[in-house]
Design a protein around this motif. Structure first.
Motif, short mmCIF file in Angstrom:
data_model
loop_
_atom_site.label_atom_id
_atom_site.label_comp_id
_atom_site.label_asym_id
_atom_site.label_seq_id
_atom_site.Cartn_x
_atom_site.Cartn_y
_atom_site.Cartn_z
N PHE A 82 -9.80 6.46 43.37
CA PHE A 82 -9.47 7.63 44.19
C PHE A 82 -10.01 8.94 43.60
O PHE A 82 -10.68 9.70 44.31
CB PHE A 82 -7.95 7.68 44.42
N ILE A 86 -12.64 11.28 45.59
CA ILE A 86 -12.42 12.67 46.03
C ILE A 86 -13.00 13.70 45.06
O ILE A 86 -12.98 14.88 45.34
CB ILE A 86 -10.92 12.98 46.29
N GLY A 87 -13.51 13.24 43.94
CA GLY A 87 -14.20 14.15 43.03
C GLY A 87 -13.35 14.74 41.91
O GLY A 87 -13.87 15.46 41.07
N THR A 88 -12.06 14.45 41.90
CA THR A 88 -11.22 15.06 40.85
C THR A 88 -11.51 14.46 39.47
O THR A 88 -11.00 14.95 38.48
CB THR A 88 -9.72 14.89 41.14
N PHE A 90 -13.95 14.89 37.77
CA PHE A 90 -14.61 15.89 36.92
C PHE A 90 -13.66 16.40 35.85
O PHE A 90 -14.06 16.69 34.72
CB PHE A 90 -15.14 17.06 37.77
N GLU A 91 -12.39 16.49 36.23
CA GLU A 91 -11.42 17.06 35.30
C GLU A 91 -11.17 16.11 34.11
O GLU A 91 -11.06 16.55 32.97
CB GLU A 91 -10.11 17.34 36.04
N LEU A 92 -11.10 14.82 34.41
CA LEU A 92 -10.92 13.83 33.34
C LEU A 92 -12.11 13.85 32.39
O LEU A 92 -11.96 13.75 31.19
CB LEU A 92 -10.85 12.42 33.94
N LEU A 93 -13.31 13.96 32.99
CA LEU A 93 -14.52 13.90 32.18
C LEU A 93 -14.69 15.14 31.31
O LEU A 93 -15.31 15.09 30.25
CB LEU A 93 -15.75 13.73 33.08
N SER A 94 -14.12 16.27 31.79
CA SER A 94 -14.30 17.51 31.02
C SER A 94 -13.10 17.80 30.12
O SER A 94 -13.08 18.82 29.44
CB SER A 94 -14.56 18.69 31.97
N ALA A 95 -12.12 16.92 30.13
CA ALA A 95 -10.91 17.15 29.32
C ALA A 95 -11.10 16.56 27.93
O ALA A 95 -11.89 15.64 27.74
CB ALA A 95 -9.71 16.51 30.00
N PRO A 96 -10.36 17.10 26.96
CA PRO A 96 -10.48 16.57 25.60
C PRO A 96 -9.71 15.25 25.43
O PRO A 96 -8.74 15.18 24.70
CB PRO A 96 -9.88 17.68 24.73
N VAL A 97 -10.13 14.24 26.15
CA VAL A 97 -9.48 12.93 26.08
C VAL A 97 -10.55 11.86 25.84
O VAL A 97 -11.67 12.01 26.29
CB VAL A 97 -8.69 12.58 27.37
N ASN A 98 -10.18 10.79 25.14
CA ASN A 98 -11.13 9.70 24.97
C ASN A 98 -10.78 8.55 25.92
O ASN A 98 -9.79 8.62 26.66
CB ASN A 98 -11.22 9.25 23.51
N ARG A 252 -20.37 8.76 34.64
CA ARG A 252 -20.95 9.99 34.09
C ARG A 252 -22.46 9.87 34.21
O ARG A 252 -23.04 8.91 33.75
CB ARG A 252 -20.54 10.10 32.62
N GLN A 253 -23.08 10.84 34.86
CA GLN A 253 -24.53 10.76 35.05
C GLN A 253 -25.28 11.13 33.78
O GLN A 253 -24.85 11.99 33.05
CB GLN A 253 -24.97 11.70 36.17
#
Lengths: 253, 310
Positions: A82, A86-88, A90-98, A252-253
């Motif tokens: 999901f 819907i594009g959200t 991006f937030e996971l990919l830019s967050a400081p999480v592994n 991730r591209q």
């Protein structure tokens, strides 16, 4: 470890579940009741006992597994698909999480939902048939492990899927047949010898067998083998997910 | 001012072979507002996405606050807030939940007072319990801004923040940007709108076809823009400027057909009257008079079109 992030993802995902709590519960309870009516009452009246257990009781572990596996996969695959859709994401990919934190949040929530449903089906079963759980701790252990491992698999499917059709494809074409042929409604020993051998290549057989052992103390395969199979499956899924995040495959591209 | 974002030789080639960034170098100082101007497809979003970790670089490096965005991604990313260009929001989630989620995701402990302040500042407080799908487009963009601010970033990327936004939100956003700047937050915004860059940026960068063409103090660009040119076209071309007219501000057009006089529109005396009288006194016959102002837009268009040349 960014535990706050894990908790945030978990809470956010659980909120989705609670928004649709009625559908989440009614549908599995209804379908399980139907199974009990059809298999337990109609067919069960002609099959007296399987391995010393009444047929109605015999199918309880299989039915729980059927729902729990399906739910784990669909919850986890939808949960990660999901945000991608819907594009959200991006937030996971830019967050400081592994990757481990993302997986713990999403898979943890998906597994929890599946576990809820498993417990509800168990409770429903008590309304239809009489049975005892001989090894309750082992039962819970098997249930939890199954929820986690299939939620991991669902997570992989969710990342792999490019559209909603693909999201349904794997559960429909692979998981449902494996679960139905995995001894949910019968004992493997009831099959002709050739099919018994083939069945041993079905990983779900080990799960259902181990789970049934925790209820009735008898199993198609040894309990050690069951545990080994589920541990191996979990490890395999984790390795695939680790690779996905390492390479950025499909996310991730 | 120390560097806060240091982009070195950054290249990004997508799987299809398209090279979106062709070796970008960009140094951003702490506390400044940098506007990145560029046409569609210039590489603005790719640049931001690569800094933020959404796309991976083909080569080159990015450091944020001295932390490498790949090797030390946790430290680097926890400093960054991103307001993306596309409105990507969970439609069934409540406004305040999605904002709290962002804060948690960045590892910050809950801070209801801060979330309330941000929501009030963005006029979202009354909508805090609404589902996002019930909001208008402008409101959704406010939610995206609130999410980015929720985890108190030191570096904020605003990717086309005012595209398709009403005047009120634009004003609110500029106010927020000014407040963040007072708190020392570094802001990088991309935009098509030159007026927006003029209004809020300290420095302006121009990017086209994956390359940074220019990064300059806005005041210097503005100084260039403040100049106006008067072209006095002559009926007969001349070979050189008559001695009686010679000055630093006057030059002869290449083919000798016109005199070009540059002057400051803001000064009290532009010197035009005197110039025209002197031209007449020197016996030159006028054909026409044209004035033009070089705007940031001209500078921008010139730069971008130089990039088009083979």
């Amino acid at each position: 470890m960014n535990w706050t992030a894990v908790k945030s993802i978990y809470v956010f995902e659980m909120a989705r579940f609670f928004r649709t709590i009625t559908q989440s519960f009614i549908s599995p309870v209804l379908s399980t009741s139907l199974y009990f009516v059809v298999f337990g009452a109609a067919i069960g009246s002609r099959i007296q006992e399987v391995e010393g257990v009444s047929y109605g009781a015999f199918i309880v572990p299989g039915l729980i597994m059927l729902s729990v596996i399906t739910q784990s996969i669909s919850n986890a695959s939808f949960g990660i698909y999901f945000p991608k859709f819907i594009g959200t994401i991006f937030e996971l990919l830019s967050a400081p999480v592994n990757f481990l934190e993302i997986v713990m949040g999403y898979v943890g929530a998906a597994a929890t939902k599946a576990l809820f449903i498993g417990v509800i089906i168990l409770a429903t079963a008590f309304l239809f048939v009489d049975f005892e759980i001989q090894h309750p701790f082992a039962m819970v252990g098997f249930l939890v492990l199954t929820c986690i491992s299939f939620a991991l698999m669902g997570f992989i499917i969710g990342i792999w899927a490019g559209n909603f059709e693909q999201l349904q494809l794997v559960p429909l074409l692979i998981i449902t047949p494996l679960v139905f042929l995995g001894g949910s409604f019968y004992s493997i020993s009831m099959l002709p010898p050739v099919w018994q051998i083939i069945s041993h290549f079905n990983p779900v057989v080990y799960l259902i067998s181990g789970f049934r052992w925790s209820f009735f103390g008898s199993a198609d395969v040894s309990i050690g083998l069951s545990l080994f199979a589920i541990a191996g499956f979990t490890t395999l899924c984790m390795a695939v997910i680790w690779w996905i995040f390492k390479t950025g495959w499909r996310i991730r591209q | 001012m120390p560097l806060i974002v240091d982009v070195v030789a950054l290249r990004k080639a997508y799987a299809g072979g398209f090279e979106a960034l062709k070796g970008v170098d960009l140094q951003i100082e702490e506390g400044e507002i940098l506007a990145l101007l560029g046409p569609n497809g210039a590489g603005k979003t790719t640049l931001i996405s690569t800094v933020c970790g959404i796309t991976t670089a083909t080569s080159g490096s990015v450091k944020v606050g001295g932390h490498d965005t790949v090797k030390d991604f946790r430290a680097a990313r926890s400093m960054i807030g991103l307001v993306p260009q596309e409105i990507n929001l969970e439609p069934f989630e409540k406004v305040q939940n999605t904002v709290k989620f962002s804060r948690g995701l960045f590892g910050k402990s809950a801070n209801p007072a801060l979330i309330e302040k941000i929501l009030r500042q963005l006029s979202l407080w009354d909508k805090r319990d609404s589902q996002i799908r019930e909001l208008s487009g402008g409101m959704k963009r406010r939610v995206l801004i609130a999410k980015a601010l929720s985890h108190e970033p030191r570096v904020l990327f605003l990717d086309e923040p005012t595209a398709g936004v009403d005047v009120e939100l634009r004003r609110d956003m500029w106010e927020i940007v000014a407040e963040l700047k007072r708190d020392g937050v570094t802001i990088i915004l991309t935009t098509h709108y030159i007026e927006e860059a003029e209004a809020i940026a300290d420095r302006i960068g121009v990017i086209a076809q994956g390359e940074i063409l220019l990064v300059e103090e806005k005041s210097k660009l503005m100084a260039r823009m403040g100049k106006k040119e008067l072209e006095v076209q002559l009926s007969e071309p001349i070979l050189e400027i008559p001695a009686s007219l010679a000055s630093d501000t006057l030059r002869l057009k290449g083919d000798g057909s016109a005199l070009i006089y540059s002057y400051d529109t803001k000064s009290e005396r532009t010197g035009i009257t005197k110039l025209l009288a002197d031209v007449a006194a020197a016996g030159l016959v006028l054909r026409d008079v044209v004035t033009r102002q070089s705007s940031l837009e001209d500078i921008f268009v010139d730069l971008v079109h130089e990039g088009d040349a083979p």
